[in-house]
Write a protein that holds these residues in place. Structure first.
Motif, PDB file in Angstrom:
ATOM      1  N   VAL A 119      12.694 -12.448  -4.292  1.00 21.97           N
ATOM      2  CA  VAL A 119      11.680 -11.974  -3.128  1.00 21.97           C
ATOM      3  C   VAL A 119      10.705 -12.967  -3.551  1.00 21.97           C
ATOM      4  CG1 VAL A 119      10.405 -10.153  -2.843  1.00 21.97           C
ATOM      5  CG2 VAL A 119      12.671  -9.644  -3.339  1.00 21.97           C
ATOM      6  N   MET A 120      10.179 -13.540  -2.539  1.00 20.58           N
ATOM      7  CA  MET A 120       8.704 -14.556  -2.832  1.00 20.58           C
ATOM      8  C   MET A 120       7.674 -13.411  -2.837  1.00 20.58           C
ATOM      9  SD  MET A 120       7.979 -15.541   1.572  1.00 20.58           S
ATOM     10  CE  MET A 120       9.519 -16.645   1.408  1.00 20.58           C
ATOM     11  N   SER A 121       6.525 -13.875  -3.079  1.00 22.50           N
ATOM     12  CA  SER A 121       5.302 -13.162  -3.129  1.00 22.50           C
ATOM     13  C   SER A 121       4.748 -12.805  -1.853  1.00 22.50           C
ATOM     14  CB  SER A 121       4.041 -13.943  -3.722  1.00 22.50           C
ATOM     15  OG  SER A 121       3.591 -15.101  -3.294  1.00 22.50           O
ATOM     16  N   PRO A 122       3.964 -11.768  -1.877  1.00 23.17           N
ATOM     17  CA  PRO A 122       3.189 -11.487  -0.345  1.00 23.17           C
ATOM     18  C   PRO A 122       2.206 -12.495   0.270  1.00 23.17           C
ATOM     19  CG  PRO A 122       2.547  -9.968  -2.107  1.00 23.17           C
ATOM     20  CD  PRO A 122       3.805 -10.661  -2.593  1.00 23.17           C
ATOM     21  N   GLU A 123       1.901 -13.292  -0.852  1.00 27.67           N
ATOM     22  CA  GLU A 123       0.844 -14.243  -0.370  1.00 27.67           C
ATOM     23  C   GLU A 123       1.609 -15.312   0.107  1.00 27.67           C
ATOM     24  OE1 GLU A 123      -0.769 -12.044  -3.963  1.00 27.67           O
ATOM     25  OE2 GLU A 123       1.339 -12.972  -3.663  1.00 27.67           O
ATOM     26  N   GLU A 124       2.899 -15.582  -0.279  1.00 26.33           N
ATOM     27  CA  GLU A 124       3.722 -16.832   0.486  1.00 26.33           C
ATOM     28  C   GLU A 124       4.164 -16.367   1.959  1.00 26.33           C
ATOM     29  OE1 GLU A 124       6.430 -19.084  -2.760  1.00 26.33           O
ATOM     30  OE2 GLU A 124       6.477 -16.723  -3.095  1.00 26.33           O
ATOM     31  N   ALA A 125       4.650 -14.699   1.949  1.00 28.08           N
ATOM     32  CA  ALA A 125       4.835 -14.388   3.196  1.00 28.08           C
ATOM     33  C   ALA A 125       3.563 -14.373   4.163  1.00 28.08           C
ATOM     34  CB  ALA A 125       5.485 -12.931   3.218  1.00 28.08           C
ATOM     35  N   LEU A 126       2.422 -14.017   3.644  1.00 24.31           N
ATOM     36  CA  LEU A 126       1.379 -14.169   4.689  1.00 24.31           C
ATOM     37  C   LEU A 126       0.837 -15.571   4.885  1.00 24.31           C
ATOM     38  CD1 LEU A 126      -1.087 -12.716   5.647  1.00 24.31           C
ATOM     39  CD2 LEU A 126      -2.461 -12.992   3.509  1.00 24.31           C
ATOM     40  N   GLN A 127       1.202 -16.434   4.091  1.00 26.83           N
ATOM     41  CA  GLN A 127       0.911 -17.987   4.438  1.00 26.83           C
ATOM     42  C   GLN A 127       1.906 -18.565   5.736  1.00 26.83           C
ATOM     43  OE1 GLN A 127      -1.826 -19.982   3.346  1.00 26.83           O
ATOM     44  NE2 GLN A 127      -1.351 -20.783   5.482  1.00 26.83           N
ATOM     45  N   ILE A 128       3.202 -17.736   5.349  1.00 25.49           N
ATOM     46  CA  ILE A 128       4.056 -18.396   6.580  1.00 25.49           C
ATOM     47  C   ILE A 128       3.683 -17.845   7.821  1.00 25.49           C
ATOM     48  CG2 ILE A 128       6.432 -17.659   7.377  1.00 25.49           C
ATOM     49  CD1 ILE A 128       7.287 -17.996   4.420  1.00 25.49           C
ATOM     50  N   TYR A 129       3.205 -16.444   8.038  1.00 17.18           N
ATOM     51  CA  TYR A 129       2.718 -15.841   9.080  1.00 17.18           C
ATOM     52  C   TYR A 129       1.489 -16.504   9.660  1.00 17.18           C
ATOM     53  CZ  TYR A 129       0.034 -12.927  12.133  1.00 17.18           C
ATOM     54  OH  TYR A 129      -0.516 -12.485  13.406  1.00 17.18           O
TER      55      TYR A 129
ATOM     56  N   ASP B 100       0.773 -19.754   9.030  1.00 14.57           N
ATOM     57  CA  ASP B 100       1.044 -21.040   9.605  1.00 14.57           C
ATOM     58  C   ASP B 100       1.697 -20.883  11.085  1.00 14.57           C
ATOM     59  OD1 ASP B 100       0.312 -22.174   7.232  1.00 14.57           O
ATOM     60  OD2 ASP B 100       2.459 -22.180   6.588  1.00 14.57           O
ATOM     61  N   GLU B 101       2.343 -19.669  11.425  1.00 15.05           N
ATOM     62  CA  GLU B 101       2.864 -19.684  12.839  1.00 15.05           C
ATOM     63  C   GLU B 101       1.865 -19.087  13.606  1.00 15.05           C
ATOM     64  OE1 GLU B 101       5.629 -19.804  15.630  1.00 15.05           O
ATOM     65  OE2 GLU B 101       5.879 -20.204  13.673  1.00 15.05           O
ATOM     66  N   TYR B 102       0.733 -18.293  13.231  1.00 14.50           N
ATOM     67  CA  TYR B 102      -0.327 -17.865  13.784  1.00 14.50           C
ATOM     68  C   TYR B 102      -1.322 -19.055  14.330  1.00 14.50           C
ATOM     69  CZ  TYR B 102      -4.593 -15.105  14.914  1.00 14.50           C
ATOM     70  OH  TYR B 102      -5.640 -14.538  15.651  1.00 14.50           O
ATOM     71  N   ASN B 103      -1.481 -19.925  13.551  1.00 18.86           N
ATOM     72  CA  ASN B 103      -2.380 -20.946  13.741  1.00 18.86           C
ATOM     73  C   ASN B 103      -1.934 -22.303  14.586  1.00 18.86           C
ATOM     74  OD1 ASN B 103      -4.687 -20.123  12.276  1.00 18.86           O
ATOM     75  ND2 ASN B 103      -3.500 -21.104  10.308  1.00 18.86           N
ATOM     76  N   LYS B 104      -0.695 -22.130  14.762  1.00 21.64           N
ATOM     77  CA  LYS B 104       0.068 -23.001  16.152  1.00 21.64           C
ATOM     78  C   LYS B 104      -0.491 -22.540  17.265  1.00 21.64           C
ATOM     79  CE  LYS B 104       4.350 -23.795  13.178  1.00 21.64           C
ATOM     80  NZ  LYS B 104       5.857 -23.707  13.220  1.00 21.64           N
TER      81      LYS B 104
ATOM     82  N   PRO C  52      -4.248 -12.150  -5.397  1.00 23.82           N
ATOM     83  CA  PRO C  52      -3.811 -11.967  -6.935  1.00 23.82           C
ATOM     84  C   PRO C  52      -3.295 -13.195  -7.345  1.00 23.82           C
ATOM     85  CG  PRO C  52      -2.930  -9.993  -5.482  1.00 23.82           C
ATOM     86  CD  PRO C  52      -3.656 -11.039  -4.484  1.00 23.82           C
ATOM     87  N   GLY C  53      -3.581 -13.605  -8.592  1.00 18.37           N
ATOM     88  CA  GLY C  53      -3.152 -14.757  -9.133  1.00 18.37           C
ATOM     89  C   GLY C  53      -3.825 -15.829  -8.737  1.00 18.37           C
ATOM     90  N   GLY C  54      -5.251 -15.628  -8.191  1.00 14.30           N
ATOM     91  CA  GLY C  54      -6.259 -16.793  -7.981  1.00 14.30           C
ATOM     92  C   GLY C  54      -5.981 -17.603  -6.882  1.00 14.30           C
ATOM     93  N   THR C  55      -4.883 -17.293  -5.851  1.00 12.46           N
ATOM     94  CA  THR C  55      -4.632 -18.083  -4.837  1.00 12.46           C
ATOM     95  C   THR C  55      -5.796 -17.572  -3.717  1.00 12.46           C
ATOM     96  OG1 THR C  55      -2.231 -17.933  -5.270  1.00 12.46           O
ATOM     97  CG2 THR C  55      -2.827 -18.322  -3.132  1.00 12.46           C
ATOM     98  N   ASP C  56      -6.181 -18.857  -3.084  1.00  9.19           N
ATOM     99  CA  ASP C  56      -7.222 -18.722  -2.035  1.00  9.19           C
ATOM    100  C   ASP C  56      -6.306 -18.879  -0.778  1.00  9.19           C
ATOM    101  OD1 ASP C  56      -9.372 -18.369  -3.414  1.00  9.19           O
ATOM    102  OD2 ASP C  56      -9.935 -20.589  -3.559  1.00  9.19           O
ATOM    103  N   ILE C  57      -6.373 -17.610   0.075  1.00  6.41           N
ATOM    104  CA  ILE C  57      -5.778 -17.826   1.573  1.00  6.41           C
ATOM    105  C   ILE C  57      -6.925 -17.976   2.578  1.00  6.41           C
ATOM    106  CG2 ILE C  57      -4.363 -16.383   3.377  1.00  6.41           C
ATOM    107  CD1 ILE C  57      -3.065 -15.259   0.837  1.00  6.41           C
ATOM    108  N   THR C  58      -6.852 -18.775   3.426  1.00 10.51           N
ATOM    109  CA  THR C  58      -7.924 -18.953   4.540  1.00 10.51           C
ATOM    110  C   THR C  58      -7.473 -18.212   5.541  1.00 10.51           C
ATOM    111  OG1 THR C  58      -8.593 -20.989   3.546  1.00 10.51           O
ATOM    112  CG2 THR C  58      -9.131 -20.560   5.964  1.00 10.51           C
ATOM    113  N   LEU C  59      -8.249 -17.351   6.320  1.00  5.85           N
ATOM    114  CA  LEU C  59      -8.064 -16.650   7.565  1.00  5.85           C
ATOM    115  C   LEU C  59      -8.879 -17.404   8.693  1.00  5.85           C
ATOM    116  CD1 LEU C  59      -8.107 -13.035   6.253  1.00  5.85           C
ATOM    117  CD2 LEU C  59      -6.116 -14.315   6.622  1.00  5.85           C
TER     118      LEU C  59
END
Length: 397
Positions: free
Chosen positions: A308-318, A320-324, A32-39
């Motif tokens: 409260v940050m957006s769920p998109e921000e929380a997902l990106q934090i996860y 970033d940790e996942y990709n380590k 939502p909001g046009g943010t692209d999240i790369t999985l």
């Protein structure tokens, strides 16, 4: 010279192909909001990103609820005469004779299990059967992430119990009204029903056949294969409409946001658990046949208010940790939800708003009976204001 140029061109083309493969290994999702999240290629997402959430939430100091014992006895026990027992978890009040019901009320008022009680009711005439059916229906109900032991018995192939079907003896609205009314009389305020599972006979018998097939395969294993002869634990009872019930899952709410009911992110010791467990059972024979509440808290004082940050921000934090780390098995994000989590800080407990991310990962092992894939489940609590992935419910960052 021409050979050298040709080799250079081939190298450039191969590098270009390699880059294309790397790009295709990832997937993009439109948030939502046009943010692209790369999985990454090893991660998929079934969860829906919440769009309706508060911009800020308060943190509170909390304490375990103290349930009024006399009120609980009056509300739940059908007869004024009862036996008293003293158990490690707390006081127990039981009716074993002189009533149409056998009832057990266990108070969690000692330092073993906190914040609640356990109540069960059976008819005297059918006590053994009803108790057995209760345990069997629980075995055959996949209402939470299945653990390894249950997966061994084929639960990944079970049908989910209906979330629409009404059973003959009561509607969902009637059940919800009676259960919520009783819970509030007991002093459990600020609760909502998350789901009411209709555990009907047809579905139970369908799951029973799958369960028994796996039990039979396990039972047929020789001692040389399994280490010891396996007992026959198959379910012989054929369920009827008289065995049907509703299983009611409830959540404790603070400012419209639930306290997490997930165990998988916190300290593993029961004495330190702070997730709220709350369910009830309702059937034709007993009406309310069971109530179970653990780790219910009472709000005391407001500590502060956090953004409260957006769920998109929380997902990106996860992510970033996942990709380590390098991941050799595929994972799936099954749910992303804003919750309060209860933190233990010495003698004090307080709430923290967190985005909870629930993940299912294919295990390194398979079903030892059928060699089918097995799965592990993990939850991550990401603080909604600072974006810290908490290590446990005793992490005060």
């Amino acid at each position: 010279m021409k050979r050298i140029i040709a080799l250079i061109l081939i190298c450039i083309l191969m590098a270009g192909c390699s880059g294309t493969e790397s790009s295709e290994a990832e997937s993009k999702m439109d948030a939502p909001g046009g943010t692209d999240i790369t999985l990454p290629s090893t991660l998929t997402m079934d969860a829906t990103l919440p769009q309706d959430y508060p911009a800020e939430l308060a943190e509170y100091t909390v304490t375990w609820i103290t349930v009024d014992q006399e009120n609980a006895i009056k509300t739940l026990l059908s007869e004024p005469e009862y036996e008293h027992f003293d158990y490690a978890e707390g006081d127990s009040y039981q009716i074993n004779n002189g009533s149409q019901f056998r009832e057990i009320l266990n108070m969690y008022n000692k330092d073993v299990i906190h914040g609640g009680l356990a109540f069960t009711r059976y008819t005297v005439q059918n006590y053994k059967h009803e108790r057995s059916v209760k345990n069997m229906l629980r075995t055959l109900t996949k209402d939470t992430e299945p653990n390894s032991s249950i997966q061994t018995m084929g639960c990944l192939k079970w049908k989910a119990f209906s979330d629409k079907e009404a059973l003959d003896f009561a509607s969902r609205d009637e059940v919800a009204d009676e259960v919520l009314g009783t819970m509030r009389t007991l002093g459990f305020d600020n609760i909502e029903i998350e789901s009411i599972l209709a555990r009907d006979a047809d579905t139970a018998n369908y799951n029973r056949e799958i369960y028994n097939e796996y039990v039979n395969m396990l039972h047929l294993q020789t001692p040389e294969e399994s280490g010891a002869p396996q007992p026959d634990t198959s379910i012989q009872v054929v369920f009827t409409t008289a065995d049907e019930d509703y299983y009611i899952i409830m959540r404790e709410m603070i400012d419209g946001v639930p306290i997490t009911d997930s165990l998988e992110w916190q300290d593993i010791h029961r004495q330190n658990a702070t997730h709220v467990e709350m369910h009830a059972r309702y059937n034709a024979a007993c009406s309310i046949a069971e109530i179970q509440v653990q780790q219910f808290v009472t709000v005391q004082d407001k500590r502060n208010t956090v953004d409260v940050m957006s769920p998109e921000e929380a997902l990106q934090i996860y992510l970033d940790e996942y990709n380590k780390s390098i991941h050799l098995k595929d994972s799936r994000i099954t749910e992303l939800e804003l919750n309060h989590v209860v933190i233990i800080d010495g003698e004090e407990m307080y709430t923290r708003p967190c985005w909870m991310i629930h993940v299912e990962t294919e295990a390194d092992y398979t079903n030892h009976i059928t060699d089918e894939p097995m799965y592990e489940y993990k939850s991550y609590a990401i603080t909604a204001d600072t974006g810290v992935i908490l290590a446990s419910n005793m992490d005060t960052r």
